[in-house]
Design a protein around this motif. Structure first.
Motif, PDB file in Angstrom:
ATOM      1  N   ARG A 154     -10.565   4.599  -7.828  1.00 25.04           N
ATOM      2  CA  ARG A 154     -11.451   3.824  -8.705  1.00 25.04           C
ATOM      3  C   ARG A 154     -11.191   2.338  -8.450  1.00 25.04           C
ATOM      4  O   ARG A 154     -10.071   1.940  -8.143  1.00 25.04           O
ATOM      5  CB  ARG A 154     -11.155   4.133 -10.179  1.00 25.04           C
ATOM      6  CG  ARG A 154     -11.640   5.485 -10.672  1.00 25.04           C
ATOM      7  CD  ARG A 154     -11.670   5.531 -12.218  1.00 25.04           C
ATOM      8  NE  ARG A 154     -10.713   4.614 -12.843  1.00 25.04           N
ATOM      9  CZ  ARG A 154      -9.446   4.942 -13.141  1.00 25.04           C
ATOM     10  NH1 ARG A 154      -9.001   6.152 -12.888  1.00 25.04           N
ATOM     11  NH2 ARG A 154      -8.652   4.053 -13.698  1.00 25.04           N
ATOM     12  N   ASP A 155     -12.218   1.492  -8.575  1.00 23.37           N
ATOM     13  CA  ASP A 155     -12.037   0.066  -8.316  1.00 23.37           C
ATOM     14  C   ASP A 155     -11.018  -0.573  -9.248  1.00 23.37           C
ATOM     15  O   ASP A 155     -10.346  -1.527  -8.888  1.00 23.37           O
ATOM     16  CB  ASP A 155     -13.384  -0.679  -8.420  1.00 23.37           C
ATOM     17  CG  ASP A 155     -14.193  -0.529  -7.138  1.00 23.37           C
ATOM     18  OD1 ASP A 155     -13.619  -0.051  -6.130  1.00 23.37           O
ATOM     19  OD2 ASP A 155     -15.390  -0.891  -7.143  1.00 23.37           O
ATOM     20  N   ASP A 156     -10.898  -0.027 -10.487  1.00 20.46           N
ATOM     21  CA  ASP A 156      -9.948  -0.635 -11.424  1.00 20.46           C
ATOM     22  C   ASP A 156      -8.589   0.075 -11.428  1.00 20.46           C
ATOM     23  O   ASP A 156      -7.744  -0.190 -12.273  1.00 20.46           O
ATOM     24  CB  ASP A 156     -10.543  -0.664 -12.838  1.00 20.46           C
ATOM     25  CG  ASP A 156     -10.785   0.740 -13.385  1.00 20.46           C
ATOM     26  OD1 ASP A 156     -10.695   1.726 -12.591  1.00 20.46           O
ATOM     27  OD2 ASP A 156     -11.048   0.870 -14.594  1.00 20.46           O
ATOM     28  N   ALA A 157      -8.384   0.979 -10.493  1.00 21.97           N
ATOM     29  CA  ALA A 157      -7.088   1.674 -10.419  1.00 21.97           C
ATOM     30  C   ALA A 157      -5.987   0.669 -10.103  1.00 21.97           C
ATOM     31  O   ALA A 157      -6.226  -0.341  -9.427  1.00 21.97           O
ATOM     32  CB  ALA A 157      -7.140   2.755  -9.341  1.00 21.97           C
ATOM     33  N   ASP A 192      -1.575   4.139 -11.003  1.00 18.78           N
ATOM     34  CA  ASP A 192      -2.457   5.269 -10.682  1.00 18.78           C
ATOM     35  C   ASP A 192      -2.092   5.909  -9.349  1.00 18.78           C
ATOM     36  O   ASP A 192      -2.419   7.062  -9.104  1.00 18.78           O
ATOM     37  CB  ASP A 192      -3.913   4.793 -10.661  1.00 18.78           C
ATOM     38  CG  ASP A 192      -4.348   4.302 -12.033  1.00 18.78           C
ATOM     39  OD1 ASP A 192      -4.248   5.102 -12.994  1.00 18.78           O
ATOM     40  OD2 ASP A 192      -4.722   3.123 -12.149  1.00 18.78           O
ATOM     41  N   ALA A 193      -1.427   5.131  -8.484  1.00 21.73           N
ATOM     42  CA  ALA A 193      -1.004   5.677  -7.182  1.00 21.73           C
ATOM     43  C   ALA A 193      -0.028   4.701  -6.549  1.00 21.73           C
ATOM     44  O   ALA A 193       0.064   3.538  -6.954  1.00 21.73           O
ATOM     45  CB  ALA A 193      -2.215   5.874  -6.257  1.00 21.73           C
ATOM     46  N   VAL A 194       0.701   5.205  -5.551  1.00 19.40           N
ATOM     47  CA  VAL A 194       1.573   4.331  -4.753  1.00 19.40           C
ATOM     48  C   VAL A 194       1.089   4.368  -3.299  1.00 19.40           C
ATOM     49  O   VAL A 194       0.357   5.272  -2.900  1.00 19.40           O
ATOM     50  CB  VAL A 194       3.059   4.766  -4.817  1.00 19.40           C
ATOM     51  CG1 VAL A 194       3.637   4.517  -6.189  1.00 19.40           C
ATOM     52  CG2 VAL A 194       3.232   6.215  -4.389  1.00 19.40           C
ATOM     53  N   VAL A 195       1.545   3.364  -2.522  1.00 12.32           N
ATOM     54  CA  VAL A 195       1.116   3.284  -1.132  1.00 12.32           C
ATOM     55  C   VAL A 195       2.245   2.683  -0.296  1.00 12.32           C
ATOM     56  O   VAL A 195       3.133   2.021  -0.826  1.00 12.32           O
ATOM     57  CB  VAL A 195      -0.215   2.488  -1.020  1.00 12.32           C
ATOM     58  CG1 VAL A 195       0.001   1.016  -1.351  1.00 12.32           C
ATOM     59  CG2 VAL A 195      -0.848   2.642   0.363  1.00 12.32           C
ATOM     60  N   SER A 196       2.172   2.947   1.021  1.00 12.23           N
ATOM     61  CA  SER A 196       3.259   2.573   1.937  1.00 12.23           C
ATOM     62  C   SER A 196       3.073   1.177   2.531  1.00 12.23           C
ATOM     63  O   SER A 196       1.958   0.734   2.750  1.00 12.23           O
ATOM     64  CB  SER A 196       3.307   3.615   3.064  1.00 12.23           C
ATOM     65  OG  SER A 196       4.042   3.157   4.160  1.00 12.23           O
ATOM     66  N   PHE A 197       4.228   0.485   2.805  1.00  7.46           N
ATOM     67  CA  PHE A 197       4.204  -0.785   3.561  1.00  7.46           C
ATOM     68  C   PHE A 197       3.746  -0.523   4.983  1.00  7.46           C
ATOM     69  O   PHE A 197       2.916  -1.206   5.531  1.00  7.46           O
ATOM     70  CB  PHE A 197       5.607  -1.394   3.736  1.00  7.46           C
ATOM     71  CG  PHE A 197       6.374  -1.729   2.516  1.00  7.46           C
ATOM     72  CD1 PHE A 197       5.786  -1.822   1.277  1.00  7.46           C
ATOM     73  CD2 PHE A 197       7.742  -1.986   2.626  1.00  7.46           C
ATOM     74  CE1 PHE A 197       6.534  -2.162   0.158  1.00  7.46           C
ATOM     75  CE2 PHE A 197       8.484  -2.332   1.533  1.00  7.46           C
ATOM     76  CZ  PHE A 197       7.895  -2.417   0.290  1.00  7.46           C
ATOM     77  N   GLU A 198       4.465   0.444   5.623  1.00 13.20           N
ATOM     78  CA  GLU A 198       4.235   0.676   7.052  1.00 13.20           C
ATOM     79  C   GLU A 198       4.439   2.155   7.346  1.00 13.20           C
ATOM     80  O   GLU A 198       5.337   2.781   6.817  1.00 13.20           O
ATOM     81  CB  GLU A 198       5.162  -0.184   7.924  1.00 13.20           C
ATOM     82  CG  GLU A 198       6.643   0.081   7.733  1.00 13.20           C
ATOM     83  CD  GLU A 198       7.538  -0.757   8.655  1.00 13.20           C
ATOM     84  OE1 GLU A 198       7.065  -1.174   9.719  1.00 13.20           O
ATOM     85  OE2 GLU A 198       8.706  -0.967   8.293  1.00 13.20           O
ATOM     86  N   ILE A 199       3.583   2.677   8.231  1.00 13.46           N
ATOM     87  CA  ILE A 199       3.649   4.086   8.568  1.00 13.46           C
ATOM     88  C   ILE A 199       4.771   4.373   9.565  1.00 13.46           C
ATOM     89  O   ILE A 199       5.279   5.482   9.643  1.00 13.46           O
ATOM     90  CB  ILE A 199       2.281   4.584   9.099  1.00 13.46           C
ATOM     91  CG1 ILE A 199       2.222   6.116   9.108  1.00 13.46           C
ATOM     92  CG2 ILE A 199       1.978   4.024  10.482  1.00 13.46           C
ATOM     93  CD1 ILE A 199       2.205   6.737   7.745  1.00 13.46           C
ATOM     94  N   MET A 223      -2.010  -3.918  -6.307  1.00 17.48           N
ATOM     95  CA  MET A 223      -3.439  -4.144  -6.037  1.00 17.48           C
ATOM     96  C   MET A 223      -4.288  -3.267  -6.955  1.00 17.48           C
ATOM     97  O   MET A 223      -3.840  -2.206  -7.394  1.00 17.48           O
ATOM     98  CB  MET A 223      -3.778  -3.725  -4.590  1.00 17.48           C
ATOM     99  CG  MET A 223      -3.239  -4.630  -3.521  1.00 17.48           C
ATOM    100  SD  MET A 223      -3.318  -3.845  -1.890  1.00 17.48           S
ATOM    101  CE  MET A 223      -1.789  -2.966  -1.864  1.00 17.48           C
ATOM    102  N   THR A 224      -5.528  -3.719  -7.178  1.00 13.87           N
ATOM    103  CA  THR A 224      -6.508  -2.823  -7.786  1.00 13.87           C
ATOM    104  C   THR A 224      -7.124  -2.002  -6.651  1.00 13.87           C
ATOM    105  O   THR A 224      -6.996  -2.359  -5.476  1.00 13.87           O
ATOM    106  CB  THR A 224      -7.651  -3.624  -8.460  1.00 13.87           C
ATOM    107  OG1 THR A 224      -8.336  -4.351  -7.435  1.00 13.87           O
ATOM    108  CG2 THR A 224      -7.103  -4.587  -9.516  1.00 13.87           C
TER     109      THR A 224
END
Lengths: 519, 363
Positions: free
Chosen positions: B52-55, B95-102, B191-192
């Motif tokens: 979602r854009d506001d996540a 709402d979620a997490v994400v990685s710096f680098e793969i 980030m959103t």
């Protein structure tokens, strides 16, 4: 005179050395009980040399028994693993990445307590006496007698390991304890694994040493006995009882050291060709080049100082494809004398190729008359190509380097090797490993974290060298022959400029032997 | 799609390939990740387009000197505790997490955090490969503010940051990591969903699993691997895949300068006749030249694999005599803009050569 014995998985080799000369040698199959093979070998070389028992001044034994115990999960005692390092490493207890069968063999007794150091010496956490006492009470209640103690950054600060070991000793007086800082380098899990394997072998070490001593006594020998360790130096029997794991990889080390003695070359590539593999190692300054990567022993990652050996699946028993283009890694092994074509069997082996090409006289050549000559030519060039490629990978750089061929399969090399500046095939190459055991010396090692900004480099190295020398003297080295074998300086990353870990290894002849030989 | 414990070996192998020589030893991170997934169950992998854009999404990973973690081990719950501290700091759940680098261990830490806290992981990362500095992340290039950020150390010490730009944040977090035993876990660059979508290299987590599986199932000689790799990269965010060279390492010299492993490797043909390939190294493989002519540069991927098995080799393990093959892969389009190239072109690493996209270089 001294006797060197090398107990391998397949063969037990022995030599009797009179000064630099090989007075007698023997190669026989290793017996199931190991001991019969050793006593037979002793009998053979003493009888062949025709010398009285009293002339034998020392017996040196290199053995794979401890490596094999780990690989085959035999003779291993249960061990309590105590790691000082919480709160770091929570959820990653000792033995977490071990194969199940060997973790089960040691009993999975893991204890984690607070303490240890950061890279810069700052305490990781205060030690908690109550927590340590509870762990020790549990170890005592389980009746465990063998303990491995590890701590975070213990190679730089051994105090936490020593403190826990002392508490264990006070509570369980007959406990036998291996501290990780005595076993390996930086890399907590690998160093801890080395300590665990060592602790699990302590009871077996007593049985092995007792049996060796008995064998020697029964043969009427009263001389001292030594066991070779992985760096090419010797341990006296008391030391073996404490550090049996230091025998891992002593076989290849002895073979390299023996090749050095047989040729007088101190910088060379040594290719030890057996029935199943060719083991390729590098001599630097007369000693094996050490591996700098994690080494797996029986599926357990360790960071012992081990010789850097590349095993190529090429030996006398290696299977050959119909066109000769693929050889190994499968081998008929010791069934060569029944399964290879030259001995009347159905399997085309590397040995058949060299006999067919007229490079060796083994078995019955007439059995090879139907062999396609193209296969023979291709196969012989495949053998040389495989060794050339492997030697090239082990060379330290592109400069040409001499190659020494040892081991029973050395006949496989019939032509030149492009990778070699010169090929050496010394006499007695078949028992190079037993010779390596016989000529081994006494070592002493010391390691310290020093600051070159407060103590000048020269003085710091001298201080560590002096400590190593006094250890070698204690272990029975001859002061006049002690020399520095290796100085390793490791700058500690992210610490103040000039903080360096200095490790010095010195080596000398056995004092007792030198005294007699010079008379 | 879910990430399961049994996917981790493939994910890690794919990540070592994409790490282009950097990324360190994945053994301990793999252990922790499998442990977390076995304890808490699989993690949901969310396509960035489905956010979602506001996540509210936060990046999470480790900062510092990876060699320190070989001695002072991370804890299984460090990543989840970091996320928990971050949520407490900003007063809401993410709402979620994400990685710096793969490339390397940082591909796995968000999965560990997500498993422990029961949130999804976004399928993508901020580099599509490994790169040595935080300002080279797509999030930083896109202008995402590094803070609010929270760092959590081995002892549970928590530090919060209010820092306007990535270079300043990078300087502060690195000194904190040193004070905390050399390695620290951080949640940063929040980030959103709307901000994340244009700033991410999408699909790289699922792609890394696919790539790892392809490498495992096609283990064998590098020239036979090429067609399979071409097909694999064809349906990805990456560009063309080329086999640049097969040969042996005839020289390798690197030394540590300012915390980086810097130097050069030279490869020569198996038959000893023909042109040599040289590769410049700064943690990662950055520039490849054949007989002096540039044939691939950062940000395109330069990957060295074992010639016989296709297993990727990282820069610190590369040594004289190894028989290797060198692949090059076009980088994701994100890095091909002027704004991105200011941060990741060869000139950003001190090489006085222009960036020419891989597919425009004659073979």
């Amino acid at each position: 005179m001294r006797i060197g014995i090398d107990v391998g998985g397949t063969h037990t080799d022995a030599v009797l050395l009179d000064g630099r000369d090989v007075a007698a040698s023997t190669k026989a199959l290793t017996t199931a009980d190991v001991l019969t093979g050793i006593t037979n070998a002793l009998d053979t070389v003493i009888a062949d040399a025709g010398v009285p028992q009293t002339d034998i001044e020392a017996v040196m034994i290199g053995t794979t028994q401890f490596t094999n115990a780990v690989v085959e999960r035999r003779e291993l005692s249960q061990v309590a693993a105590v790691r000082v390092g919480l709160p770091s490493g929570t959820g990653l207890p000792p033995m977490v990445d071990w194969p199940d069968d060997i973790a089960d063999a040691l009993g999975r007794h893991s204890y984690m307590v607070k303490g240890g150091s950061l890279y810069d010496g700052w305490p990781l956490a205060a030690m908690d006496d109550g927590q340590i006492d509870a762990a020790i009470a549990d170890i005592a209640a389980k009746g465990l007698k063998n303990v491995a103690v590890s701590a975070v950054f213990s190679p730089m600060n051994a105090a936490p390991e020593r403190a826990v070991a002392e508490k264990i000793r006070a509570a369980i007086p007959d406990a036998r304890i291996t501290c990780s800082y005595t076993m390996g380098r930086l890399g907590l899990m690998e160093r801890e694994n080395a300590a665990l394997l060592n602790a699990s072998l302590l009871a077996f070490a007593d049985r092995v040493v007792d049996a060796f001593m008995e064998a020697i006594r029964v043969r009427g020998l009263t001389c001292p006995m030594y066991v070779s360790q992985n760096d090419g130096t010797l341990m006296n029997v008391d030391f073996v009882r404490q550090f049996p794991a230091l025998t891992f990889s002593s076989g290849p080390t002895n073979s390299l050291r023996g090749a050095c003695r047989l040729t007088g070359l101190t910088d060379a590539i040594v290719v030890d060709i057996g029935g199943t593999t060719s083991d390729i190692g590098v001599l630097e300054g007369g000693f094996p080049r050490e591996s700098n990567v994690v080494i797996s022993v029986g599926g357990v990652r360790t960071n012992f100082r081990m010789p850097d050996i590349m095993a190529v699946g090429l030996g006398g028993g290696s299977l050959v494809s119909a066109d000769g283009s693929v050889i190994g890694p499968r081998s008929v092994g010791h069934r060569l004398v029944t399964e290879s074509k030259v001995f009347g069997g159905d399997t085309l082996t590397a040995t058949d190729l060299i006999v067919a090409a007229g490079h060796a006289d083994i078995g019955d050549k007439s059995k090879l008359l139907n062999l396609n000559p193209v296969t023979v030519t291709t196969g012989n060039s495949t053998i040389h190509q495989m060794l050339d490629d492997a030697i090239d990978m082990m060379k330290p750089n592109a400069d040409p380097v001499p190659v020494i061929l040892v081991g029973g399969g050395a006949v496989l090399v019939s032509g030149d090797l492009k990778a070699a500046s010169a090929l050496h095939r010394p006499e007695n190459a078949g028992v190079a490993n037993a010779i390596g055991a016989a000529i081994a010396q006494i070592g002493g090692e010391s390691e310290r974290l020093v600051s070159y900004s407060t103590l000048p480099r020269d003085e710091a190295i001298k201080k560590v060298t002096d400590e190593a020398t006094s250890r070698a003297l204690e272990a029975g080295a001859d002061a006049a022959t002690i020399r520095v074998a290796d100085i390793e300086e490791t700058a500690i990353p992210y610490m103040d400029e000039g903080n360096t870990r200095v490790r010095v290894k010195v080596i000398g002849d056995i004092a007792a032997l030198n005294a007699k030989e010079t008379v | 799609m879910q990430v399961r414990a049994e996917d981790i070996a493939d994910l890690s192998l794919g990540a070592v390939f994409l790490a282009t020589g950097g990324g360190g030893d994945p053994h301990v991170p793999e252990l922790i990740c499998r442990e977390a997934l076995e304890t808490f169950g699989p993690v949901e992998l969310l396509a960035s387009d489905d956010l979602r854009d506001d996540a509210h999404i936060v990046t999470i990973g480790g900062v510092g000197a990876p060699t320190v973690s070989l001695e002072m081990l991370p804890s299984v719950d460090d990543a989840a505790r970091t996320l928990e501290a971050y949520e407490k700091h900003i007063g809401r759940k993410v709402d979620a997490v994400v990685s710096f680098e793969i490339g390397g261990a940082n591909s796995l830490i968000p999965i560990v955090a997500a498993a422990g806290r029961g949130v999804p992981v976004v399928d993508g990362d901020g580099m599509g490969r490994a790169l040595p500095e935080a300002q080279m992340m797509t999030y930083a290039i896109s202008g995402v503010c590094p803070s609010p950020a929270v760092a959590y150390d081995y002892a549970g010490n928590i530090t919060t940051f209010t820092t306007p730009d990535t270079p300043t944040y990078e300087r502060h977090i690195r000194s904190l990591a040193m004070a905390s035993g050399g390695m620290i876990t951080t949640a940063e660059h929040p980030m959103t969903g709307a901000e994340l979508k244009p700033a991410i290299i999408p699909g790289t987590v699922s792609f890394s699993i696919t790539l790892g599986r392809v490498l495992r199932e096609n283990r064998g000689r590098a020239d036979q691997l090429l067609p399979v790799l071409r097909d694999t990269f064809a349906s990805s965010v990456y560009g063309e895949c080329r086999l640049l060279y097969c040969g042996k390492v005839s020289d390798k010299a690197t030394r540590i300068i300012g915390g980086y492993d810097i130097g050069e490797a030279t490869l020569t043909p198996f038959a000893d006749e023909g042109d040599a390939l040289t590769i410049n190294i700064k943690n990662e493989f950055l520039v490849a030249r054949l007989a002096g002519r540039v044939v691939a540069t950062v940000p395109d991927l330069i990957v060295i694999v074992d010639y016989e098995t296709g297993a990727p080799i990282n820069a610190e393990r590369l040594r004289y005599g190894q028989r290797v093959a060198v692949f090059a892969v076009g980088c994701p389009d994100f890095f091909r803009t002027e704004r991105s190239l200011a941060a990741v072109a060869p000139s950003a690493f001190g090489f006085d050569i222009p960036y020419v996209p891989l597919e425009q270089i004659d073979t």
